[in-house]
Design an enzyme around this catalytic site. Structure first.
Site, PDB file in Angstrom:
ATOM      1  NE  ARG A  80      55.503  50.885  45.289  1.00  0.00           N
ATOM      2  CZ  ARG A  80      54.583  51.814  45.347  1.00  0.00           C
ATOM      3  NH1 ARG A  80      54.773  52.870  46.112  1.00  0.00           N
ATOM      4  NH2 ARG A  80      53.479  51.724  44.647  1.00  0.00           N
ATOM      5  CD  GLU A  88      45.518  55.454  41.792  1.00  0.00           C
ATOM      6  OE1 GLU A  88      44.991  56.572  41.929  1.00  0.00           O
ATOM      7  OE2 GLU A  88      46.103  54.858  42.706  1.00  0.00           O
TER       8      GLU A  88
END
Length: 185
Positions: free
Chosen positions: A72, A109
């Site tokens: 992105r 994460e």
């Protein structure tokens, strides 16, 4: 440097960012809330607003190039670089570039990964603005900055659309300036 990097019309830009993100719960795995920028990209006016804000940051920072973090970050950095009259450096996921490459592993994460940069892309001392969509834990951004620095660049700042402050990414970047178009606390 970060005190000098101010987003023009910051409140309007931040509102555009907030309106352009959608939360996707339990994606890509349970317990993760994915921040989807597809609505922002689909809205030509919103997309132009954030691209111009990033281009303004690139110009203000004195960058000689803009690096985008796959995937992105590419969608944001490439048009911002073009608008600022600068080159674009893709920081790719592992295995997407032909050798020789520089490589940096990092923790996400929700797992582990690696980033790569084509060797020879960066000239010694070049100043680069690093762009991504979201700053969460800081693992990806830190790896990208370290990779670019290893290649010889000076990271002038990391610019993101959205910073998720509770996840603590900013401190993991050390002294590197961070500019978030919106910070979620």
């Amino acid at each position: 440097m970060s005190d000098l990097l101010v987003v023009p019309d910051a409140e309007r830009v931040a509102a555009t960012v907030v309106a352009g993100f959608r939360d996707v719960v339990d994606f890509p795995q349970p317990g993760v809330v994915f921040k989807d920028i597809t609505p922002l990209l689909a809205d030509a006016r919103a997309f132009a607003t954030v691209v111009e804000a990033l281009a303004a940051l690139a110009r203000a920072s004195g960058a000689s190039a803009v690096a985008g973090i796959e995937a992105r970050g590419f969608m944001l950095a490439a048009p911002a670089a073009e608008r600022a009259g600068l080159g674009f450096w893709p920081v790719r996921k592992a295995g997407k570039l032909p050798a020789p490459v520089l490589r940096r592993e990092y923790a996400l994460e929700y797992g582990t990964a690696a980033l790569e940069l084509s060797a020879g892309t960066v000239g010694a001392g070049e100043r680069v603005l690093v762009v991504d969509d979201v700053l969460a834990t800081g693992g990806t951004a830190r790896a990208a900055c370290e990779l670019l620095e290893e290649a010889g660049a000076q990271v002038v700042a990391l610019a993101v659309l959205l910073e998720l402050a509770p996840l603590g990414g900013r401190p993991r970047l050390g002294d590197r300036p961070v500019v978030a178009l919106h910070t979620q606390t």
